[in-house]
Scaffold this active site. Structure first.
Site, PDB file in Angstrom:
ATOM      1  N   TRP A  84       0.859  -1.185   0.000  1.00 43.60           N
ATOM      2  CA  TRP A  84       0.000   0.000   0.000  1.00 43.60           C
ATOM      3  C   TRP A  84       0.903   1.246   0.000  1.00 43.60           C
ATOM      4  O   TRP A  84       1.858   1.322   0.777  1.00 43.60           O
ATOM      5  CB  TRP A  84      -0.911   0.005   1.234  1.00 43.60           C
ATOM      6  CG  TRP A  84      -1.696   1.273   1.329  1.00 43.60           C
ATOM      7  CD1 TRP A  84      -2.898   1.518   0.743  1.00 43.60           C
ATOM      8  CD2 TRP A  84      -1.315   2.481   1.996  1.00 43.60           C
ATOM      9  NE1 TRP A  84      -3.284   2.811   0.999  1.00 43.60           N
ATOM     10  CE2 TRP A  84      -2.329   3.424   1.759  1.00 43.60           C
ATOM     11  CE3 TRP A  84      -0.204   2.857   2.749  1.00 43.60           C
ATOM     12  CZ2 TRP A  84      -2.275   4.721   2.269  1.00 43.60           C
ATOM     13  CZ3 TRP A  84      -0.144   4.148   3.256  1.00 43.60           C
ATOM     14  CH2 TRP A  84      -1.182   5.065   3.020  1.00 43.60           C
ATOM     15  N   ASP A  97     -15.163  10.329   0.579  1.00 41.39           N
ATOM     16  CA  ASP A  97     -15.750   9.605   1.698  1.00 41.39           C
ATOM     17  C   ASP A  97     -16.361  10.558   2.749  1.00 41.39           C
ATOM     18  O   ASP A  97     -15.811  11.624   3.012  1.00 41.39           O
ATOM     19  CB  ASP A  97     -14.627   8.775   2.343  1.00 41.39           C
ATOM     20  CG  ASP A  97     -15.139   7.703   3.260  1.00 41.39           C
ATOM     21  OD1 ASP A  97     -16.350   7.627   3.480  1.00 41.39           O
ATOM     22  OD2 ASP A  97     -14.301   6.925   3.752  1.00 41.39           O
ATOM     23  N   LYS A 123     -16.201   7.599  -8.074  1.00 44.39           N
ATOM     24  CA  LYS A 123     -14.969   6.935  -7.608  1.00 44.39           C
ATOM     25  C   LYS A 123     -15.396   5.681  -6.862  1.00 44.39           C
ATOM     26  O   LYS A 123     -16.081   5.772  -5.836  1.00 44.39           O
ATOM     27  CB  LYS A 123     -14.182   7.881  -6.700  1.00 44.39           C
ATOM     28  CG  LYS A 123     -12.915   7.273  -6.101  1.00 44.39           C
ATOM     29  CD  LYS A 123     -12.128   8.350  -5.356  1.00 44.39           C
ATOM     30  CE  LYS A 123     -10.978   7.765  -4.550  1.00 44.39           C
ATOM     31  NZ  LYS A 123     -10.340   8.803  -3.708  1.00 44.39           N
ATOM     32  N   TRP A 124     -15.045   4.511  -7.399  1.00 45.26           N
ATOM     33  CA  TRP A 124     -15.469   3.222  -6.844  1.00 45.26           C
ATOM     34  C   TRP A 124     -14.323   2.667  -6.010  1.00 45.26           C
ATOM     35  O   TRP A 124     -13.359   2.151  -6.560  1.00 45.26           O
ATOM     36  CB  TRP A 124     -15.824   2.260  -7.979  1.00 45.26           C
ATOM     37  CG  TRP A 124     -16.336   0.926  -7.510  1.00 45.26           C
ATOM     38  CD1 TRP A 124     -15.611  -0.045  -6.870  1.00 45.26           C
ATOM     39  CD2 TRP A 124     -17.654   0.410  -7.640  1.00 45.26           C
ATOM     40  NE1 TRP A 124     -16.400  -1.129  -6.589  1.00 45.26           N
ATOM     41  CE2 TRP A 124     -17.664  -0.876  -7.058  1.00 45.26           C
ATOM     42  CE3 TRP A 124     -18.837   0.913  -8.200  1.00 45.26           C
ATOM     43  CZ2 TRP A 124     -18.811  -1.663  -7.025  1.00 45.26           C
ATOM     44  CZ3 TRP A 124     -19.976   0.115  -8.158  1.00 45.26           C
ATOM     45  CH2 TRP A 124     -19.960  -1.157  -7.579  1.00 45.26           C
ATOM     46  N   ASP A 125     -14.447   2.764  -4.686  1.00 40.19           N
ATOM     47  CA  ASP A 125     -13.343   2.374  -3.805  1.00 40.19           C
ATOM     48  C   ASP A 125     -13.555   0.963  -3.256  1.00 40.19           C
ATOM     49  O   ASP A 125     -14.663   0.411  -3.293  1.00 40.19           O
ATOM     50  CB  ASP A 125     -13.243   3.397  -2.665  1.00 40.19           C
ATOM     51  CG  ASP A 125     -11.825   3.544  -2.131  1.00 40.19           C
ATOM     52  OD1 ASP A 125     -10.992   2.658  -2.389  1.00 40.19           O
ATOM     53  OD2 ASP A 125     -11.568   4.548  -1.436  1.00 40.19           O
ATOM     54  N   MET A 126     -12.502   0.382  -2.709  1.00 36.87           N
ATOM     55  CA  MET A 126     -12.546  -0.964  -2.117  1.00 36.87           C
ATOM     56  C   MET A 126     -11.363  -1.042  -1.164  1.00 36.87           C
ATOM     57  O   MET A 126     -10.228  -1.015  -1.597  1.00 36.87           O
ATOM     58  CB  MET A 126     -12.427  -2.013  -3.233  1.00 36.87           C
ATOM     59  CG  MET A 126     -12.712  -3.432  -2.836  1.00 36.87           C
ATOM     60  SD  MET A 126     -11.415  -4.205  -1.868  1.00 36.87           S
ATOM     61  CE  MET A 126     -10.160  -4.500  -3.094  1.00 36.87           C
ATOM     62  N   ASN A 127     -11.654  -1.116   0.151  1.00 35.99           N
ATOM     63  CA  ASN A 127     -10.597  -0.846   1.123  1.00 35.99           C
ATOM     64  C   ASN A 127     -10.221  -1.974   2.074  1.00 35.99           C
ATOM     65  O   ASN A 127      -9.716  -1.706   3.161  1.00 35.99           O
ATOM     66  CB  ASN A 127     -10.955   0.406   1.930  1.00 35.99           C
ATOM     67  CG  ASN A 127     -10.603   1.672   1.168  1.00 35.99           C
ATOM     68  OD1 ASN A 127      -9.478   1.841   0.714  1.00 35.99           O
ATOM     69  ND2 ASN A 127     -11.574   2.552   0.995  1.00 35.99           N
ATOM     70  N   CYS A 164     -10.713   2.405  -7.629  1.00 36.43           N
ATOM     71  CA  CYS A 164      -9.774   2.693  -6.545  1.00 36.43           C
ATOM     72  C   CYS A 164      -9.862   1.512  -5.598  1.00 36.43           C
ATOM     73  O   CYS A 164     -10.919   0.913  -5.437  1.00 36.43           O
ATOM     74  CB  CYS A 164     -10.198   3.989  -5.849  1.00 36.43           C
ATOM     75  SG  CYS A 164      -9.249   4.406  -4.379  1.00 36.43           S
ATOM     76  N   ASP A 178      -2.580   5.730  -3.037  1.00 39.25           N
ATOM     77  CA  ASP A 178      -2.908   6.693  -1.990  1.00 39.25           C
ATOM     78  C   ASP A 178      -1.694   7.542  -1.638  1.00 39.25           C
ATOM     79  O   ASP A 178      -1.816   8.534  -0.923  1.00 39.25           O
ATOM     80  CB  ASP A 178      -3.392   5.961  -0.725  1.00 39.25           C
ATOM     81  CG  ASP A 178      -4.886   5.707  -0.764  1.00 39.25           C
ATOM     82  OD1 ASP A 178      -5.566   6.250  -1.648  1.00 39.25           O
ATOM     83  OD2 ASP A 178      -5.369   4.949   0.095  1.00 39.25           O
TER      84      ASP A 178
HETATM   85  C1  GLA Z   1      -9.208   5.112   0.254  1.00 39.16           C
HETATM   86  C2  GLA Z   1      -8.928   5.856  -1.036  1.00 39.16           C
HETATM   87  C3  GLA Z   1      -8.691   7.311  -0.747  1.00 39.16           C
HETATM   88  C4  GLA Z   1      -9.898   7.882  -0.048  1.00 39.16           C
HETATM   89  C5  GLA Z   1     -10.198   7.104   1.208  1.00 39.16           C
HETATM   90  C6  GLA Z   1     -11.506   7.530   1.819  1.00 39.16           C
HETATM   91  O1  GLA Z   1      -8.073   5.070   1.058  1.00 39.16           O
HETATM   92  O2  GLA Z   1      -7.846   5.293  -1.706  1.00 39.16           O
HETATM   93  O3  GLA Z   1      -8.433   8.010  -1.937  1.00 39.16           O
HETATM   94  O4  GLA Z   1     -10.999   7.856  -0.932  1.00 39.16           O
HETATM   95  O5  GLA Z   1     -10.289   5.710   0.946  1.00 39.16           O
HETATM   96  O6  GLA Z   1     -11.818   6.815   2.950  1.00 39.16           O
END
Ligand code: GLA
Length: 655
Positions: A199, A367, A476-480, A526, A548
């Site tokens: 990361w 977010d 922006k389609w995120d996945m964390n 993302c 990030d």
């Molecule tokens: C992830 C994304 C960031 C941001 C945060 C928000 O880390 O990569 O760009 O959108 O989530 O929680």
């Protein structure tokens, strides 16, 4: 471009754009790999292959001394019948045994390129662009039929391969491994190029000499991952950016994968890629089929630069789709590093007005706009606006942004659910989970089970409701987080190991629905930055948040590495604050802008806080980018100096 089969020599020849790929049938039954590389004449293999009976080899046909799968290059290697190398296919038959023997049955050559059901793939816009060969092989005992598919394109030195397995028997069989491609090379004088990291340090280029044994890159995280990338290359030690041989192998897939190179006892190399077998089994019922994802094999005689150019053109024009495939991307401002979770409607409008006055076109609300999400501990899954932060709601906010001269973009993380959410309280069974096992949390969240159709429907409808309610032009389609305790409440025991791949199929189905329903929205992928940067994603979303880590100097290595396979049109890059929020480094504003202009430009800092000199600078950067955006997005990239080599970086785009 073309595909031919020569009856006399039993040779398949696939050729396109300066590249040749040869296969040959031995005794009408065994499909051998003969060569892959620069364009050769079709009669290159006019004489039959000569096999040497090597000591200690095992021979499947008693009347065919010399032919052993141990010593003769196989096109699609299988275990248990004299091949001892990395297999492409592995099954457990109904009787528990696991030997396989694939024999040629038939083939067909046709114009164009078929779609792969449910999976992302390269495509053509007219049948004249490509030709496709399908070879059917069969295991005569188990009655498994394996279709090997090969497409060549007029415009690219690429072979697109995929595999379909049919169970023609009357009983179910467990597929333990179905790789997308295996490629035999006659020597091992190569270096393996891989994009590896973590990361915030994604896709750093690593180059290591091949040795006897196996070198692999892989992900078992449920995503293609920050750590490894599903694309590898082999290059000669003397191959440079501009000269020398290079071979690429890229998987069009976003889930668990393995890609490797195995050097055998005779110094031959087998390169392969596919779904990772360790987190996979597919219970293939009688009469059913299984499709493995596409692999894109590319050839370059013009160094790594030539290899990159091939992949860039192919991914940008014949993997990516949608209205933004060929369109200028808006310069955006994202509020994440400017405000994190602490914002309200007026702050958003102030930021947007500051951005609009500098020439920025799109405001992305990141977010924190939904549920009661003031940190990362709640509300994922509850896709309704937080009225305490945004009392007028999203439609009114969109209109205010439009009046300020900005279009409106919105962040979602649709694959996830917070335990503190109405969605989780209503549907705990909707998460990936295993009965009787505690579910691990990552970033305080759980993963929705996208193998379930009710979950997929919820996601599509929840997003569609919002996207239809407000003037939203960008998502922006995120996945964390990565997957643990992977299981589905709906699948029977014999299908639990299908969950990771079924999840990917479900995700692709959701994306397909959404891009069809909202064809004018620009989708940016993302995954905590670049945790899922692959050709599969690019089939649905033309750009990806590269990392990030927004520090310009750290970004050089990330963006250079990424550019080995992925085009600038796919790399979202932002100018952020100094000191940088991830690494604390102070860099000149101009440096940050130049590095971000190597990709699709955005800003991610509090523009209200700029000095008037900085404001002038930003306005000039945006004006310059307006002139060069088309060149960056579609031009040929030359990596002139690699940042990891001597502490300097230089690159050039040529129209
Ligand atoms: C992830 C994304 C960031 C941001 C945060 C928000 O880390 O990569 O760009 O959108 O989530 O929680």
């Amino acid at each position: 471009m073309g595909i031919t089969f020569d009856e006399a020599t039993q040779t398949f020849h696939l050729h396109s754009a300066g590249m040749s790929y040869f296969m040959q049938l031995h005794r009408g039954r065994h499909l051998l790999h003969r060569s892959f590389g620069p364009a050769l004449r079709a009669d290159h293999l006019s004489r039959p292959a000569i096999f040497v009976a090597r000591s200690f080899a095992v021979f499947p046909d008693a009347d065919d001394p010399g032919f052993s799968r141990d010593t003769v290059a196989q096109e699609y290697p299988v275990p248990g019948t004299s091949d001892f190398g990395a297999s492409a296919l592995d099954v457990t038959w109904a009787d528990g045994s696991f030997a396989l023997s694939l024999e040629y049955e038939s083939h067909a050559i046709r114009a164009g390129k078929p779609e792969l059901p449910g999976l992302p793939a390269s495509y053509v816009e007219s049948d004249a662009e490509a030709q496709t060969l399908e070879i059917a092989l069969r295991d005569p005992v188990g009655q498994l039929r394996v279709i090997l598919r090969y497409s060549v394109f007029a415009a690219f030195p690429v072979v697109a391969r995929s595999v379909t397995v049919w169970n023609d028997s009357a009983v179910a069989v467990d597929l333990r491994k179905v790789l997308s491609a295996s490629l035999a090379l006659p020597d091992a004088r190569y270096e393996l190029l891989q994009l590896s990291g973590a990361w915030g340090r994604e896709r750093h280029l690593q180059r290591t000499t091949l040795r006897v044994g196996t070198q692999t890159v892989e992900s078992m995280r449920g995503a293609s991952s920050h750590q490894q990338n599903p694309a590898i290359a082999l290059a000669r030690p003397e191959t440079t950016e501009d000269a020398g041989e290079a071979i690429g192998l890229m998987l069009v897939y976003s889930g668990n994968f393995v890609a490797g190179a195995q050097v055998d006892q005779y110094g031959s190399t087998r390169v392969y890629a596919g779904i990772h077998p360790e987190t996979f089994t597919w219970h293939l019922a009688a009469g059913a089929r299984f499709d493995a994802p596409e692999a894109l094999i590319a050839w370059s005689g013009e160094g790594l630069g030539g290899l990159s150019d091939t992949y860039h053109r192919l991914l940008r024009t014949r993997v990516a789709r949608g209205s933004y495939r060929d369109k200028r991307r808006p310069v955006l401002v994202n509020n994440w590093e400017a405000t994190y979770f602490r914002f309200n409607e007026d702050a958003i409008i102030d930021l947007a007005q500051a951005a609009a006055s500098l020439g920025i076109e799109l405001f992305v609300l990141d977010d924190g706009w939904f549920g009661h999400r003031n940190d990362d501990r709640s509300s994922l899954g509850d896709w309704t606006v937080d009225a305490t932060k945004l009392p007028s709601g999203l439609p009114a906010l969109g209109q205010r942004l439009q009046r300020a001269g900005m279009s409106f973009g919105l962040w979602f993380e649709p694959e996830m659910v917070s335990p503190d959410s109405d969605l989780y309280r209503a549907h705990p069974e909707w998460c990936l989970q295993i009965n009787g096992r505690k579910s691990s949390l990552g970033r305080h969240q759980l993963i929705l089970d996208l193998s379930r159709s009710d979950v997929r429907q919820y996601i599509v409808e929840a997003l569609a409701r919002i996207l239809e309610s407000a003037p939203i032009c960008y998502v922006k389609w995120d996945m964390n987080r990565n997957m643990t305790e992977v299981g589905s409440m709906l699948l029977p025991p014999e299908r639990q190991r299908e969950t990771p791949h079924r999840y990917m199929l479900g995700l692709y189905e959701v994306w397909e629905h959404l891009i069809a329903r909202f064809p004018d929205i620009l989708f940016e992928a993302c995954a905590g930055g670049g945790g899922r940067f692959d050709a599969g994603v690019l089939h649905y979303m033309p750009q990806v948040w590269t990392s990030d880590n927004t520090d310009a100097i750290a970004r050089l290595s990330i963006q250079f590495g990424t550019s080995l396979f992925y085009p600038a049109s796919a790399q979202a890059a932002h100018v952020s604050a100094a000191p940088n929020h991830q690494v604390g480094r102070v860099t000149p504003f101009a440096t940050r802008a130049r590095v971000a202009m190597m990709g699709m430009l955005g800003y991610e800092l509090d523009l209200r806080a700029l000095t008037s000199d900085e404001r002038d600078g930003v306005a000039k950067q945006i004006a310059l980018y307006g002139e060069i955006e088309d060149l960056v997005r579609t031009g040929r990239l030359y990596r002139l100096e690699h940042p990891d080599a001597g502490g300097r970086a230089a690159w050039m785009f040529v129209a």
